[in-house]
Write a protein that holds these residues in place. Structure first.
Motif, short mmCIF file in Angstrom:
data_model
loop_
_atom_site.label_atom_id
_atom_site.label_comp_id
_atom_site.label_asym_id
_atom_site.label_seq_id
_atom_site.Cartn_x
_atom_site.Cartn_y
_atom_site.Cartn_z
N HIS A 291 -6.94 -1.81 -4.78
CA HIS A 291 -6.28 -1.91 -3.42
C HIS A 291 -5.23 -0.50 -3.44
O HIS A 291 -4.70 -0.38 -2.07
CB HIS A 291 -5.36 -3.03 -3.42
N ALA A 292 -5.08 -0.11 -4.47
CA ALA A 292 -3.99 1.31 -4.61
C ALA A 292 -4.20 1.88 -5.61
O ALA A 292 -4.74 1.45 -6.55
CB ALA A 292 -2.55 0.43 -4.61
N ASP A 293 -3.59 3.08 -5.72
CA ASP A 293 -3.66 3.99 -6.71
C ASP A 293 -2.51 3.89 -7.66
O ASP A 293 -1.33 3.78 -7.29
CB ASP A 293 -3.67 5.43 -5.94
N GLY B 166 10.72 6.03 -8.26
CA GLY B 166 11.70 6.53 -7.18
C GLY B 166 12.67 5.46 -6.56
O GLY B 166 13.81 6.09 -6.06
N VAL B 167 12.22 4.33 -6.64
CA VAL B 167 12.97 3.31 -5.92
C VAL B 167 13.80 2.37 -7.01
O VAL B 167 14.34 1.29 -6.24
CB VAL B 167 12.19 2.49 -4.77
N GLU C 83 -1.65 -5.42 -3.14
CA GLU C 83 -1.47 -4.33 -2.42
C GLU C 83 -0.20 -3.40 -3.13
O GLU C 83 0.85 -4.10 -3.70
CB GLU C 83 -1.04 -4.42 -0.85
N ALA C 84 -0.22 -2.19 -2.91
CA ALA C 84 0.95 -1.23 -3.36
C ALA C 84 2.36 -1.67 -3.05
O ALA C 84 3.30 -1.82 -4.08
CB ALA C 84 0.87 0.30 -2.86
N ASP C 85 2.67 -2.12 -1.83
CA ASP C 85 4.07 -2.64 -1.63
C ASP C 85 4.46 -3.94 -2.34
O ASP C 85 5.44 -4.20 -2.80
CB ASP C 85 4.42 -2.78 -0.04
N VAL D 236 5.15 -2.71 -6.17
CA VAL D 236 6.54 -2.22 -6.19
C VAL D 236 7.65 -3.26 -6.14
O VAL D 236 8.67 -3.40 -6.65
CB VAL D 236 6.81 -1.09 -5.13
N THR E 100 4.59 6.13 -9.79
CA THR E 100 5.53 7.34 -9.43
C THR E 100 6.69 6.51 -8.44
O THR E 100 7.86 6.73 -8.70
CB THR E 100 4.68 8.26 -8.74
N TRP E 101 6.11 5.73 -7.62
CA TRP E 101 6.71 5.32 -6.35
C TRP E 101 7.93 4.17 -7.16
O TRP E 101 9.26 4.54 -6.47
CB TRP E 101 6.22 4.43 -5.42
N VAL F 95 0.31 6.50 -8.11
CA VAL F 95 1.14 6.62 -6.86
C VAL F 95 2.01 5.39 -7.02
O VAL F 95 3.27 5.65 -6.95
CB VAL F 95 0.33 6.48 -5.55
N VAL F 96 1.91 4.07 -7.10
CA VAL F 96 2.49 3.13 -7.36
C VAL F 96 3.37 3.40 -8.56
O VAL F 96 4.78 3.13 -8.29
CB VAL F 96 1.72 1.92 -7.64
#
Ligand SMILES: Cc1cc2nc3c(=O)[nH]c(=O)nc-3n(C[C@H](O)[C@H](O)[C@H](O)COP(=O)(O)OP(=O)(O)OC[C@H]3O[C@@H](n4cnc5c(N)ncnc54)[C@H](O)[C@@H]3O)c2cc1C
Lengths: 626, 299
Positions: free
Chosen positions: A39-41, A51-52, A13-15, A18, A47-48, A44-45
């Motif tokens: 499970h996730a794009d 950001g973090v 999963e995305a989280d 990350v 890009t995220w 988006v992952v």
């Protein structure tokens, strides 16, 4: 060593992905590649992650399926490209450069740096990870040192090396050229990749400063026949493909000196990289000028090997008419000097087809005495472009030869054409200048006029100086050229039709005649001495422009190669009429038999007697073009 | 009187300009600082001077803590539904449920076609949006098992992957003005997201549009309150310019917004103009006063 992790959205999963990227960054890993989408794009992952986190670079492998509008999971390529550009702008230095190659390597617990590096080949090793433990296990690899650069070569990061392109023997760049060579991963690459009108992404730019280095660079080009090869001086080529995608560029931009050889004969020696703006500035204190084109940013190297139809031409001839000697390095690396008395064949060929014969390293010109000139930029508005063109044709060709006027127009806006006139009157008397210009004033409604008495540098000053960011052209210019023997009513009519469509955004007529006609047409490879005008049309559509321009052909007599991007073989005969082309082909066979210099109106070498043939390749090309 | 009783939300409507690169991010941070609930961005991929809105939304969500994000409104023809559903679900999961899906059938068809998208007639666009919303909800539905298959007039999916929502169904807000789109909004959307400048006929036009949505909701067996009513104010200014509906000092805004909430059921107010000071005063002075007025009137 530089190493990446592969995060797979098909299996987590995305989280979780990350979180793995954060662990990777904490462990000194520089790259996270995100794939999959179950499970996730992935985008988006990625890009995220930027950001973090603070440092780790992200990448998502490009999707290369074509867009299917009915495919609910399809993606519009232009939208994807925009997403990439957006992230690169939002998070600078946080995305993997698009050209950076990476290789998935399954590194098990005891993998050593050497074997991982071998497995990754030319790419950066990227290791699939599923747990934090998978990531921390990579610590010894991260700590392993990068291999040393070959002796005497600049050090490049693994990321820079991963952007090297296939088919180029980077480590074989001759030592003298290596320090100034620019590769895709180098910070300077952006500044040298594109030219004034053309976007590019060359695999290697060599920047020689001496004749010997030019010869070395040419040797390197000879060893790289399978990639595009362009020669660059000041990067204002249109027909001349002085950049490419993935190819080799030899740029002699740094060879830009100017020295006075003989004051009494007004002889000067100029390097190919100098711009005409700077040439004008250097000559003015002597009271001299060299006619060039109409734009100061153009380089000596590209223009003085092709022609040089400029704002002093009706009075002082083409730029090549002032050339007294040229030095160039031939395809086999031999430096030659050519003039009326030394290698006269080469001298003949360089003046019009120089790009086919070598890399010019110095030009010797006899400058003209030019003092204050009248320099006018007039803007007129025309509602009847046919009439404006026709009248311009009459007035410009009948004007005294001290007066050279170029006309620029383009698309109509609400039934009106903006017509710009660029005029030089080589006469020191302001009243005469006004008298010469007055007939042009009623080609339309005069909207703006600027007339000054100035020296020639004032005319060339229109070009902005190229800063450290270089030139940022994009796409491919689409341009057509033609010589117009005489500007007839019928031509004006058909040109007006062309200008009434939306197709042509730039249209220029350059007045010729005068001193240009005084040189015999067989004196040099440039043989178009009699036409009264040179026409240029630029568009964004190659196919549409070809169709329209072809309809105008009955009005044409040849073309000026510098403004022509059409690569259909017939164009060669337009640039070089039969006998000229025949002679050029024989000389090409002699001086560049393998057709190494091929970025600008390639002349197929004439077939040689079998005994002297150097190989099979050129025979094939000759047949194709013949 | 037409108050649906929704809690009030206040937010910004930001232009996703690409220069300066951080423009949208900075305004999102200002919005969050000002206590606004939402930051939304136009989506015009064919506009060369704009960022990609989807990437910008994700990035903004990653750099903020509390504020919700949405496209205003996402251009469906350039963002096909299954991929859109996946991206939305991913941002929503990562942001702890802060994603909203503002969506439209597509405007500027020439721009869409230029970018490589499919050009549809307005009627086809409405039908494609309805089909897409079905696909998106199906992809998000945590109760559905197995691959997603779909065969419709505008979209096909064979063995597609689902990306269930992690927190709660992500609200789908539809940008609409014309009768067919308003009917679709009432029938299937969780919210209606127009701009006041584009509503024909001023406040009576707004009342008419609300009625159409209400009727369509009833017809679909839903409560009109199932559709939140949002509103963009593109020209909103604290100094009178004589141009917009929100035009004047805070008191003017407070009165007008209170009126919109109580008389027209508008419960989400999104202001444009990209001005940090206006956003800050909107969040810190105006929003609390409107909330208080409305709470008072509802008692
Ligand atoms: C804005 C603009 C205005 C122009 N106006 C005029 C004008 O008024 N009159 C006119 O005659 N032309 C004009 N031109 C055309 C111009 O002369 C050619 O495009 C010329 O090739 C540009 O030279 P460069 O050195 O700047 O270009 P580059 O891009 O560096 O080179 C272009 C090509 O020239 C050849 N070349 C370059 N350097 C060398 C060298 N050292 N040895 C051998 N071959 C070399 C190569 O084939 C190369 O691809 C104009 C061009 C532009 C862009």
């Amino acid at each position: 060593m530089e190493i990446g992790v592969l995060l797979n959205a098909d299996s987590a999963e995305a989280d979780e992905l990350v979180a793995l990227a954060q662990v990777a960054e904490d462990n000194g890993i520089g790259i996270a590649v995100v794939t999959g989408n179950r499970h996730a794009d992935a985008w988006v992952v990625a890009t995220w992650i930027t950001g973090v986190t603070d440092r780790i670079r992200v990448s998502v492998p490009p999707r290369d399926e074509p867009f299917d509008p009915a495919g609910a999971d399809s993606a519009v390529p232009a939208v994807l490209a925009k997403a990439v550009a957006t992230l690169a702008a939002l998070a600078p230095e946080r995305t993997l450069p698009p050209g950076a190659r990476w290789t998935v390597v399954d590194a098990d617990a005891d993998a050593d740096a050497g074997s991982v590096r071998d497995a990754a080949g030319a790419g950066i090793p990227v290791v699939p990870v599923h747990t934090a433990g998978d990531v921390t296990r990579l610590r010894p690899l991260v700590a392993a040192p990068e291999p040393e650069a070959p002796a005497g070569r600049p050090h490049r990061s693994a990321l820079a090396l991963a952007q090297r392109m296939p088919g180029i023997a980077y480590d074989a760049v001759p030592a003298g050229l290596a320090a100034r060579a620019v590769e895709p991963g180098d910070p300077e690459h952006r500044a040298v990749a594109s030219t004034y009108l053309r976007g590019g992404n060359p695999g290697l730019v060599l920047r020689p400063r001496t004749v010997a280095e030019v010869a070395d660079a040419i040797a390197f080009a000879r060893d790289h026949r399978d990639i595009p090869f362009g020669v660059r001086s000041a990067g204002h080529g249109i027909s001349g493909r002085s950049t490419s995608r993935g190819g080799l560029v030899i740029s002699v931009g740094a060879m830009d000196s100017l020295e006075v050889l003989d004051r009494s004969r007004r002889l000067v020696r100029i390097g190919p990289g100098r711009t005409w703006k700077r040439v004008a500035q250097s000559l003015v204190s002597h009271g001299w000028a060299l006619g060039s084109g109409d734009y100061g940013g153009v380089g000596v190297g590209g223009l003085a090997t092709a022609g040089g139809i400029g704002l002093l031409s009706r009075k002082h001839g083409l730029t090549i008419d002032r050339l007294r000697a040229v030095e160039l390095v031939l395809a086999d690396g031999t430096p030659v000097r050519a003039s009326d008395t030394e290698n006269p064949d080469v001298f003949w060929a360089v003046r019009g087809a120089g790009a086919n014969f070598g890399i010019a390293t110095a030009f010797e010109f006899e400058t003209s005495v030019v003092g204050q000139v009248g320099w006018a930029q007039l803007t007129l508005v025309s509602t009847d472009i046919e009439e404006s063109l026709y009248r311009y044709g009459q007035i410009a060709s009948e004007a005294p030869t001290d007066t050279t006027v170029f006309l620029v127009t383009g698309r109509a806006r609400q039934g009106q054409w903006v017509v710009s006139l660029f005029a030089v009157v080589d006469h020191p008397d302001p009243d005469t200048v006004i008298a010469r210009l007055t007939p042009f004033l009623d080609l339309g409604q005069l909207a703006r006029q600027q007339v000054v008495m100035t020296a020639y540098p004032g005319v060339m000053a229109n070009a902005v100086d190229i800063g450290p960011d270089g030139q940022q052209g994009f796409g491919e210019p689409v341009s057509r050229s033609a010589f117009i023997p005489e500007l007839t009513r019928q031509f004006a009519h058909e040109a007006a039709e062309l200008l009434s469509s939306d197709l042509v955004y730039f249209f220029e007529l350059r007045a010729m005649g005068g001193a240009i006609t005084e040189v015999p047409s067989d004196a040099m490879a440039f043989s178009h001495r009699s036409p009264l005008f040179q026409a240029t049309a630029m568009s964004s559509s190659d196919d549409l422009l070809s169709a329209e321009w072809d309809r105008l052909r009955p009005h044409f007599d040849g073309l000026y190669l510098s403004f022509e991007t059409d690569r259909r073989p017939e164009r060669l005969l337009d640039a070089f009429p039969g006998p000229v082309l025949e002679r050029l082909r024989r000389l090409k066979a002699e001086y560049d038999p393998t057709n190494l210099f091929r970025d600008n109106f390639t002349i197929p070498p004439a077939e040689l007697p079998v005994s002297t043939m150097a190989g099979g390749e050129q025979t094939f090309e000759t047949e194709k073009a013949a | 009187m037409n108050d649906y009783g929704h809690d009030l939300l206040f937010g910004s409507f930001v232009t996703p300009v690409a220069q300066p690169a951080q423009h949208g991010v900075d305004l999102a941070l200002v919005s969050e600082q000002a206590g606004l609930d939402l930051v939304t961005f136009q989506d015009h991929p064919y506009q060369p001077s704009f960022h990609d809105t989807s990437t910008l939304l994700t990035y903004v969500a990653s750099r903020t803590q509390k504020i919700a994000v949405s496209g205003n409104v996402t251009s469906l023809p350039l963002r096909p539904p299954l991929g859109l559903a996946r991206a939305a679900a991913t941002v929503d999961r990562l942001s702890g449920g802060r994603f909203r899906l503002g969506i439209g059938a597509g405007a500027f068809w020439d721009g869409i076609a230029r970018m490589g998208g499919r050009k549809l007639t307005p009627a086809q666009g409405v039908a494609a949006l309805r089909e897409a919303i079905g696909i998106i909800r199906d992809a998000w539905d945590p109760d559905q098992q197995g691959p997603l298959n779909h065969e419709g007039p505008f979209y096909r999916i064979e063995d597609g992957d689902r990306t269930p929502y992690a927190h709660r169904p992500i609200p789908i807000w539809v940008g609409s003005y014309k009768p067919r789109m308003l009917a679709l909004t009432g029938a299937v959307a969780d919210g209606w997201l127009p701009s006041i400048e584009y509503i024909d006929g001023g406040l009576p036009g707004l009342a008419d549009a609300n009625h159409r949505i209400d009727d369509a909701a009833h017809e679909a067996g839903r409560e009109p309150a199932a559709v939140r009513r949002l509103m963009n104010f593109m020209r909103a200014s604290l100094v009178p310019t004589g141009q917009g509906f929100l035009d004047g000092p805070p008191e003017v805004w407070i009165d007008r917004l209170t009126m919109l909430a109580l008389e027209h059921g508008i419960s989400t107010f999104l202001i444009g103009g990209d001005d940090p000071t206006t956003l800050t005063r909107f969040g810190t002075e105006i929003a609390p006063a409107v909330r208080e007025n409305v709470a008072h009137a509802r008692r």
